[in-house]
Write a protein that holds these residues in place. Structure first.
Motif, mmCIF file in Angstrom:
data_model
loop_
_atom_site.group_PDB
_atom_site.id
_atom_site.type_symbol
_atom_site.label_atom_id
_atom_site.label_comp_id
_atom_site.label_asym_id
_atom_site.label_seq_id
_atom_site.Cartn_x
_atom_site.Cartn_y
_atom_site.Cartn_z
ATOM 1 N N LEU A 123 0.865 -1.167 0.000
ATOM 2 C CA LEU A 123 0.000 0.000 0.000
ATOM 3 C C LEU A 123 0.907 1.223 0.000
ATOM 4 C CD1 LEU A 123 -2.631 -1.138 2.652
ATOM 5 C CD2 LEU A 123 -2.842 -1.156 0.171
ATOM 6 N N VAL A 124 0.744 2.070 -0.989
ATOM 7 C CA VAL A 124 1.606 3.234 -1.138
ATOM 8 C C VAL A 124 0.800 4.501 -0.885
ATOM 9 C CG1 VAL A 124 3.210 2.089 -2.704
ATOM 10 C CG2 VAL A 124 1.209 3.227 -3.625
ATOM 11 N N LEU A 125 1.466 5.634 -0.881
ATOM 12 C CA LEU A 125 0.796 6.900 -0.583
ATOM 13 C C LEU A 125 -0.180 7.319 -1.684
ATOM 14 C CD1 LEU A 125 3.745 8.931 0.986
ATOM 15 C CD2 LEU A 125 1.857 7.769 2.140
ATOM 16 N N SER A 126 0.088 6.920 -2.895
ATOM 17 C CA SER A 126 -0.783 7.282 -4.015
ATOM 18 C C SER A 126 -1.986 6.339 -4.071
ATOM 19 C CB SER A 126 -0.002 7.192 -5.330
ATOM 20 O OG SER A 126 -0.881 7.254 -6.420
ATOM 21 N N ASP A 127 -3.180 6.903 -3.913
ATOM 22 C CA ASP A 127 -4.397 6.086 -3.990
ATOM 23 C C ASP A 127 -4.544 5.447 -5.362
ATOM 24 O OD1 ASP A 127 -5.072 6.650 -1.391
ATOM 25 O OD2 ASP A 127 -6.414 8.307 -1.913
ATOM 26 N N PHE A 128 -4.199 6.182 -6.409
ATOM 27 C CA PHE A 128 -4.293 5.652 -7.775
ATOM 28 C C PHE A 128 -3.399 4.426 -7.940
ATOM 29 C CE2 PHE A 128 -2.759 5.469 -12.170
ATOM 30 C CZ PHE A 128 -3.965 5.263 -12.818
ATOM 31 N N ALA A 129 -2.167 4.514 -7.430
ATOM 32 C CA ALA A 129 -1.235 3.382 -7.547
ATOM 33 C C ALA A 129 -1.747 2.176 -6.768
ATOM 34 C CB ALA A 129 0.153 3.793 -7.058
ATOM 35 N N VAL A 131 -4.930 1.429 -6.053
ATOM 36 C CA VAL A 131 -6.083 0.865 -6.769
ATOM 37 C C VAL A 131 -5.618 0.101 -7.999
ATOM 38 C CG1 VAL A 131 -8.138 1.463 -8.124
ATOM 39 C CG2 VAL A 131 -7.748 2.539 -5.905
ATOM 40 N N THR A 132 -4.632 0.641 -8.710
ATOM 41 C CA THR A 132 -4.099 -0.034 -9.893
ATOM 42 C C THR A 132 -3.460 -1.369 -9.511
ATOM 43 O OG1 THR A 132 -3.704 2.090 -10.959
ATOM 44 C CG2 THR A 132 -2.527 0.208 -11.856
ATOM 45 N N GLN A 133 -2.706 -1.384 -8.419
ATOM 46 C CA GLN A 133 -2.100 -2.643 -7.961
ATOM 47 C C GLN A 133 -3.166 -3.660 -7.587
ATOM 48 O OE1 GLN A 133 1.594 -2.580 -5.414
ATOM 49 N NE2 GLN A 133 0.859 -0.481 -5.097
ATOM 50 N N ARG A 134 -4.205 -3.202 -6.888
ATOM 51 C CA ARG A 134 -5.272 -4.103 -6.464
ATOM 52 C C ARG A 134 -5.979 -4.705 -7.681
ATOM 53 N NH1 ARG A 134 -8.312 -0.789 -3.309
ATOM 54 N NH2 ARG A 134 -7.057 -1.341 -1.501
ATOM 55 N N GLU A 135 -6.301 -3.872 -8.667
ATOM 56 C CA GLU A 135 -6.990 -4.366 -9.864
ATOM 57 C C GLU A 135 -6.116 -5.310 -10.671
ATOM 58 O OE1 GLU A 135 -8.264 -0.844 -11.908
ATOM 59 O OE2 GLU A 135 -9.986 -0.538 -10.562
ATOM 60 N N ASP A 136 -4.831 -4.973 -10.804
ATOM 61 C CA ASP A 136 -3.912 -5.839 -11.548
ATOM 62 C C ASP A 136 -3.723 -7.171 -10.836
ATOM 63 O OD1 ASP A 136 -1.998 -6.361 -13.689
ATOM 64 O OD2 ASP A 136 -0.484 -6.226 -12.100
ATOM 65 N N SER A 137 -3.613 -7.139 -9.523
ATOM 66 C CA SER A 137 -3.471 -8.375 -8.746
ATOM 67 C C SER A 137 -4.707 -9.251 -8.882
ATOM 68 C CB SER A 137 -3.225 -8.047 -7.273
ATOM 69 O OG SER A 137 -2.008 -7.369 -7.108
ATOM 70 N N ALA A 138 -5.888 -8.639 -8.811
ATOM 71 C CA ALA A 138 -7.137 -9.395 -8.947
ATOM 72 C C ALA A 138 -7.241 -10.013 -10.336
ATOM 73 C CB ALA A 138 -8.333 -8.499 -8.666
ATOM 74 N N ARG A 139 -6.838 -9.283 -11.362
ATOM 75 C CA ARG A 139 -6.874 -9.803 -12.740
ATOM 76 C C ARG A 139 -5.946 -11.002 -12.888
ATOM 77 N NH1 ARG A 139 -4.191 -9.419 -17.408
ATOM 78 N NH2 ARG A 139 -5.393 -9.404 -19.317
ATOM 79 N N ARG A 140 -4.728 -10.891 -12.333
ATOM 80 C CA ARG A 140 -3.783 -12.007 -12.414
ATOM 81 C C ARG A 140 -4.315 -13.232 -11.679
ATOM 82 N NH1 ARG A 140 0.614 -10.717 -9.683
ATOM 83 N NH2 ARG A 140 0.039 -8.598 -9.183
#
Length: 165
Positions: A123-129, A131-140
Motif C-alpha cells: 500500500l503506497v501513498l498514491s491512492d491511484f497506484a 487501486v491499480t495494484q489491487r486491480e492488476d493483482s485481482a486480474r492475475r
C-alpha cells in the motif's frame, strides 16, 4: 552414458502407462473435442468477464455443449504489516472461485469445487497506484484460477477416458 539413461527412462515411462495430459503444441484432438463441449456460464463482474474470456479461449468453446461450467467469484482483502500509526503497509488479496461442473443431459452434477488464489501488494501513498495494484493483482488471480479450472477439466476428461466411459 547419460543419453542412454534418458532413453531408458523414457521407455520405462511409456511401459508403465504414463500418458501426458497434453501433447506437444497443445491438447490432443480428443481432449480438444471434450473441452469444446463445455459451455461456460456468464460470470458476474469485470473479473468474471476476464475469467470467462480466458476459459472460453482455453476451452475453444463453440461446439455443441455437453457440459456447463458455472463459476462464482468471491474477493476479499486483508491488511497487514501494520505501522506504528496503525495503518497497514501491505494488503493480501484472496480470490475464491466456487466451481460447479454439470452434465447437461439430465443435469447431473459432475463435481463442485472451491479454488483459492492469493497475492499481496504494498500500500503506497498514491491512492491511484494502490487501486491499480489491487486491480492488476485481482486480474492475475482470475487468470490463474481460470488456468487451474482448465487443468481440472482436462484431468476429469482424462480420467473418464481411462475408465473407458
Amino acid at each position: 552414458m547419460r543419453s542412454l539413461l534418458v532413453i531408458a527412462a523414457a521407455l520405462l515411462l511409456t511401459g508403465c502407462g504414463f500418458r501426458p495430459l497434453y501433447e506437444a503444441g497443445g491438447s490432443s484432438r480428443a481432449m480438444q473435442a471434450h473441452l469444446a463441449g463445455v459451455e461456460v456460464a456468464p460470470i458476474a463482474d469485470r473479473l468474471g468477464q476476464v475469467m470467462r474470456n480466458r476459459l472460453m479461449d482455453r476451452l475453444n468453446a463453440g461446439g455443441t455443449p455437453d457440459y456447463r461450467l458455472t463459476v462464482t467469484l468471491e474477493q476479499s482483502t486483508q491488511g497487514y504489516g501494520i505501522r506504528p500509526d496503525a495503518a497497514a503497509t501491505q494488503e493480501q488479496l484472496t480470490l475464491v472461485a466456487h466451481v460447479s461442473f454439470t452434465k447437461l443431459d439430465g443435469e447431473e452434477l459432475v463435481f463442485v469445487e472451491d479454488m483459492r488464489a492469493r497475492t499481496s501488494y504494498d500500500l503506497v501513498l498514491s491512492d491511484f497506484a494502490t487501486v491499480t495494484q489491487r486491480e492488476d493483482s485481482a486480474r492475475r488471480l482470475a487468470l490463474e484460477l481460470a488456468e487451474r479450472i482448465h487443468r481440472r477439466l482436462a484431468l476429469y476428461f482424462t480420467a473418464r477416458e481411462t475408465e473407458g466411459q
